[in-house]
Design an enzyme around this catalytic site. Structure first.
Site, PDB file in Angstrom:
ATOM      1  N   ARG A   1       4.452   7.628  -3.403  1.00 64.67           N
ATOM      2  CA  ARG A   1       3.741   6.991  -2.298  1.00 64.67           C
ATOM      3  C   ARG A   1       2.354   7.617  -2.273  1.00 64.67           C
ATOM      4  O   ARG A   1       2.196   8.807  -2.527  1.00 64.67           O
ATOM      5  CB  ARG A   1       4.496   7.216  -0.991  1.00 64.67           C
ATOM      6  CG  ARG A   1       5.897   6.591  -1.075  1.00 64.67           C
ATOM      7  CD  ARG A   1       6.483   6.256   0.270  1.00 64.67           C
ATOM      8  NE  ARG A   1       7.399   5.131   0.149  1.00 64.67           N
ATOM      9  CZ  ARG A   1       8.712   5.220  -0.037  1.00 64.67           C
ATOM     10  NH1 ARG A   1       9.281   6.401  -0.147  1.00 64.67           N
ATOM     11  NH2 ARG A   1       9.461   4.139  -0.102  1.00 64.67           N
TER      12      ARG A   1
ATOM     13  N   ASP B   1      16.491  -2.920  -0.930  1.00 64.10           N
ATOM     14  CA  ASP B   1      16.606  -3.454   0.436  1.00 64.10           C
ATOM     15  C   ASP B   1      16.709  -4.983   0.467  1.00 64.10           C
ATOM     16  O   ASP B   1      17.148  -5.553   1.465  1.00 64.10           O
ATOM     17  CB  ASP B   1      15.404  -3.015   1.278  1.00 64.10           C
ATOM     18  CG  ASP B   1      15.304  -1.501   1.364  1.00 64.10           C
ATOM     19  OD1 ASP B   1      16.360  -0.862   1.300  1.00 64.10           O
ATOM     20  OD2 ASP B   1      14.188  -0.979   1.474  1.00 64.10           O
TER      21      ASP B   1
ATOM     22  N   THR C   1      13.276  -3.430  -5.112  1.00 64.05           N
ATOM     23  CA  THR C   1      13.719  -2.654  -3.946  1.00 64.05           C
ATOM     24  C   THR C   1      15.166  -2.992  -3.662  1.00 64.05           C
ATOM     25  O   THR C   1      15.532  -4.177  -3.674  1.00 64.05           O
ATOM     26  CB  THR C   1      12.883  -2.972  -2.691  1.00 64.05           C
ATOM     27  OG1 THR C   1      13.598  -2.511  -1.544  1.00 64.05           O
ATOM     28  CG2 THR C   1      12.616  -4.460  -2.484  1.00 64.05           C
TER      29      THR C   1
ATOM     30  N   GLY D   1       9.535   3.275  -3.282  1.00 66.11           N
ATOM     31  CA  GLY D   1      10.907   3.734  -3.528  1.00 66.11           C
ATOM     32  C   GLY D   1      11.392   3.257  -4.885  1.00 66.11           C
ATOM     33  O   GLY D   1      11.172   2.112  -5.253  1.00 66.11           O
TER      34      GLY D   1
ATOM     35  N   ARG E   1      16.222  -1.004   5.230  1.00 72.83           N
ATOM     36  CA  ARG E   1      15.079  -1.050   6.170  1.00 72.83           C
ATOM     37  C   ARG E   1      15.347  -2.073   7.274  1.00 72.83           C
ATOM     38  O   ARG E   1      16.411  -2.077   7.834  1.00 72.83           O
ATOM     39  CB  ARG E   1      13.782  -1.363   5.429  1.00 72.83           C
ATOM     40  CG  ARG E   1      13.394  -0.238   4.478  1.00 72.83           C
ATOM     41  CD  ARG E   1      11.930   0.078   4.585  1.00 72.83           C
ATOM     42  NE  ARG E   1      11.354   0.179   3.252  1.00 72.83           N
ATOM     43  CZ  ARG E   1      10.079   0.359   3.011  1.00 72.83           C
ATOM     44  NH1 ARG E   1       9.213   0.429   3.967  1.00 72.83           N
ATOM     45  NH2 ARG E   1       9.659   0.466   1.782  1.00 72.83           N
TER      46      ARG E   1
ATOM     47  N   ASP F   1       7.889  -3.797  -0.745  1.00 67.08           N
ATOM     48  CA  ASP F   1       6.977  -4.466   0.175  1.00 67.08           C
ATOM     49  C   ASP F   1       5.582  -3.826   0.214  1.00 67.08           C
ATOM     50  O   ASP F   1       4.554  -4.491   0.045  1.00 67.08           O
ATOM     51  CB  ASP F   1       7.622  -4.381   1.569  1.00 67.08           C
ATOM     52  CG  ASP F   1       7.047  -5.389   2.506  1.00 67.08           C
ATOM     53  OD1 ASP F   1       6.383  -6.315   2.027  1.00 67.08           O
ATOM     54  OD2 ASP F   1       7.245  -5.232   3.730  1.00 67.08           O
TER      55      ASP F   1
ATOM     56  N   ASP G   1      14.456  -6.990   1.031  1.00 70.24           N
ATOM     57  CA  ASP G   1      13.754  -7.396   2.257  1.00 70.24           C
ATOM     58  C   ASP G   1      12.489  -8.210   1.967  1.00 70.24           C
ATOM     59  O   ASP G   1      11.656  -8.388   2.842  1.00 70.24           O
ATOM     60  CB  ASP G   1      13.398  -6.163   3.104  1.00 70.24           C
ATOM     61  CG  ASP G   1      12.556  -5.150   2.344  1.00 70.24           C
ATOM     62  OD1 ASP G   1      12.427  -5.275   1.115  1.00 70.24           O
ATOM     63  OD2 ASP G   1      12.031  -4.221   2.984  1.00 70.24           O
TER      64      ASP G   1
HETATM   65  P1  ADP Z   1       7.653   0.284  -1.087  1.00 74.25           P
HETATM   66  O1  ADP Z   1       6.734  -0.297  -2.107  1.00 74.25           O
HETATM   67  O2  ADP Z   1       8.932   0.766  -1.675  1.00 74.25           O
HETATM   68  O3  ADP Z   1       7.821  -0.627   0.118  1.00 74.25           O
HETATM   69  P2  ADP Z   1       5.817   1.938   0.483  1.00 74.25           P
HETATM   70  O4  ADP Z   1       5.820   1.020   1.654  1.00 74.25           O
HETATM   71  O5  ADP Z   1       5.884   3.389   0.755  1.00 74.25           O
HETATM   72  O6  ADP Z   1       6.996   1.641  -0.545  1.00 74.25           O
HETATM   73  O7  ADP Z   1       4.481   1.631  -0.347  1.00 74.25           O
HETATM   74  C1  ADP Z   1       4.242   2.303  -1.580  1.00 74.25           C
HETATM   75  C2  ADP Z   1       2.771   2.556  -1.736  1.00 74.25           C
HETATM   76  O8  ADP Z   1       2.074   1.306  -1.788  1.00 74.25           O
HETATM   77  C3  ADP Z   1       2.101   3.306  -0.605  1.00 74.25           C
HETATM   78  O9  ADP Z   1       2.282   4.699  -0.691  1.00 74.25           O
HETATM   79  C4  ADP Z   1       0.653   2.918  -0.819  1.00 74.25           C
HETATM   80  O10 ADP Z   1       0.101   3.619  -1.902  1.00 74.25           O
HETATM   81  C5  ADP Z   1       0.776   1.463  -1.227  1.00 74.25           C
HETATM   82  N1  ADP Z   1       0.628   0.599  -0.044  1.00 74.25           N
HETATM   83  C6  ADP Z   1       1.559   0.263   0.878  1.00 74.25           C
HETATM   84  N2  ADP Z   1       1.063  -0.540   1.834  1.00 74.25           N
HETATM   85  C7  ADP Z   1      -0.241  -0.706   1.532  1.00 74.25           C
HETATM   86  C8  ADP Z   1      -1.330  -1.407   2.142  1.00 74.25           C
HETATM   87  N3  ADP Z   1      -1.165  -2.118   3.257  1.00 74.25           N
HETATM   88  N4  ADP Z   1      -2.554  -1.327   1.566  1.00 74.25           N
HETATM   89  C9  ADP Z   1      -2.719  -0.622   0.425  1.00 74.25           C
HETATM   90  N5  ADP Z   1      -1.750   0.051  -0.195  1.00 74.25           N
HETATM   91  C10 ADP Z   1      -0.525   0.029   0.328  1.00 74.25           C
END
Ligand code: ADP
Length: 373
Positions: free
Chosen positions: A102, A158, A156, A8, A202, A133, A160
């Site tokens: 993502r 959030d 972020t 995000g 979140r 996260d 969080d």
């Molecule tokens: P944010 O970083 O805002 O929390 P997301 O949770 O959607 O957003 O994570 C962003 C991107 O980071 C995901 O689309 C993926 O490419 C990568 N990612 C998230 N979690 C994992 C994970 N456990 N292992 C590998 N890549 C991850």
């Protein structure tokens, strides 16, 4: 060194990119490569090259030919050599000029292996990942699975991420929420209404509680205070009604999106709360049967907008620490964090900061004691 924004978007990402690029070029005299669209851009570039030597030469030629804004304009170019001009005039702008995305594929070890191979072939020894996260989980895995130096930067709205007191974007989002409350309060006062505003965050209530503290909202409901049940909602409605009986004319209630209900609900919390409050205020013999409750889900309004000076300053401090760590041969991969008002690198795997929960509880009490009940 390469930098990407992932997950995000958050205000302050552009200020961070500007600081990383300018520090790289002006202070450390190192080239900085911007990766388009987060991990997705890396995966796309890795697929483009594959095991083909000529494709790799082609990619390097593209990067050299289309530097800075020329590379940024060409939506197909995944890796851009950043120059001074490419980060001019972007300081406070919301979103990110590199784009964010993502990328589900990045969860697969084989795909991460392809990305690591690509970065090694391009002789990129360090990668900065600016995101939330999930993005930082991906960064942690890259650090474990390669010899690359990886620095995560928390961004972020959030707030969080437990290892840092503040993430990039939070200050701006709180600012936006205070602005929103100021607007809703006009109608709440004029029509003697209860406004229930749902914030992002979140699973965390930090954004809502910071916004409540800064705006003077009467009530804040966060996931940390436990699930919402019928008796709890009645109790909150009683509290508002009691304040009305003592002469109060309106109430602003903030509810974080992560609040769970028992029994579970498939609607936004703001609407569930509106119905519960409305039916309480409208019960037989109630003192204010005409009291109206209006819900509003604030949504992505909170993620955009001009970054505050606070976020721009934090972005510069995170960028400085990221460079310091990347250039120190003894340092480990990790995440920039604000702890006790100092910026430091927290190595991956040591992210706990238990004081955060204590701090949040103290803020809830402070807010409650400041409210006019
Ligand atoms: P944010 O970083 O805002 O929390 P997301 O949770 O959607 O957003 O994570 C962003 C991107 O980071 C995901 O689309 C993926 O490419 C990568 N990612 C998230 N979690 C994992 C994970 N456990 N292992 C590998 N890549 C991850």
């Amino acid at each position: 060194m390469a930098v990407l924004c992932s997950g995000g978007d958050a205000p302050g990402m552009n200020a961070f990119l500007r600081a990383v690029v300018r520090l790289g070029l002006n202070r450390h005299h190192r080239p900085v490569y911007g990766i388009r669209d987060g991990y997705r851009g890396l995966v796309r570039a890795a697929r483009q090259v594959g095991g083909d030597g000529e494709a790799l030469i082609g990619l390097c030629q593209d990067i050299e030919r289309q530097v800075g804004n020329r590379g940024l304009i060409d939506a197909q170019q995944c890796i851009i050599q950043m120059d001074h001009a490419s980060v001019s005039g972007i300081m406070g702008k919301g979103g990110t000029i590199l784009g964010s995305a993502r990328c589900l594929e990045f969860h697969k070890p084989q795909v991460r292996r392809e990305v690591i191979d690509l970065l090694e072939k391009l002789q990129i020894g360090g990668l900065i990942v600016c995101g939330g996260d999930g993005s930082l989980s991906g960064a942690r895995l890259l650090a474990q699975e390669s010899n690359l130096r990886i620095i995560g930067v928390p961004a972020t709205i959030d707030n969080d991420l437990q290892f840092t007191e503040m993430s990039l974007g939070v200050d701006t989002a709180v600012h936006t929420l205070v602005w929103a409350v100021d607007h809703f309060i006009d109608t709440a006062r004029s029509h003697r209404r209860v406004m229930v505003l749902e914030t992002m965050g979140r699973e965390s209530g930090d954004l809502a509680r910071m916004a409540a503290l800064a705006s003077g909202a009467e009530m804040v409901i966060t996931p940390e205070s436990g699930p919402m049940t019928e008796p709890r909602m009645r109790e909150l409605a009683q509290r508002i009604e009691g304040a009305m009986t003592r002469g109060r004319g309106h109430a602003i209630v903030l509810i974080a999106e992560g609040v769970k209900f028992e029994p579970a609900q498939n609607r936004n919390g703001a609407y569930v709360l509106r119905d519960a409050f409305q039916s309480y205020f409208g019960r037989e013999g109630a003192p204010f049967p005409d009291l109206e409750v209006r819900p509003s889900v604030l949504g992505h309004l909170q993620r955009g907008g001009h970054a505050t000076p606070g976020d721009c300053i934090l972005a510069a401090r995170f960028a400085e620490e990221a460079w310091k760590s990347l250039l120190d041969p003894q340092a480990k991969s990790g995440i920039t964090a604000l702890r006790y008002n100092k910026v430091e690198i927290v190595p991956f795997g040591c992210e706990d900061l238990p004081e955060r929960a204590v701090h949040s509880r103290a803020m809830d009490t402070l807010h409650d004691d400041l409210a006019n009940w």
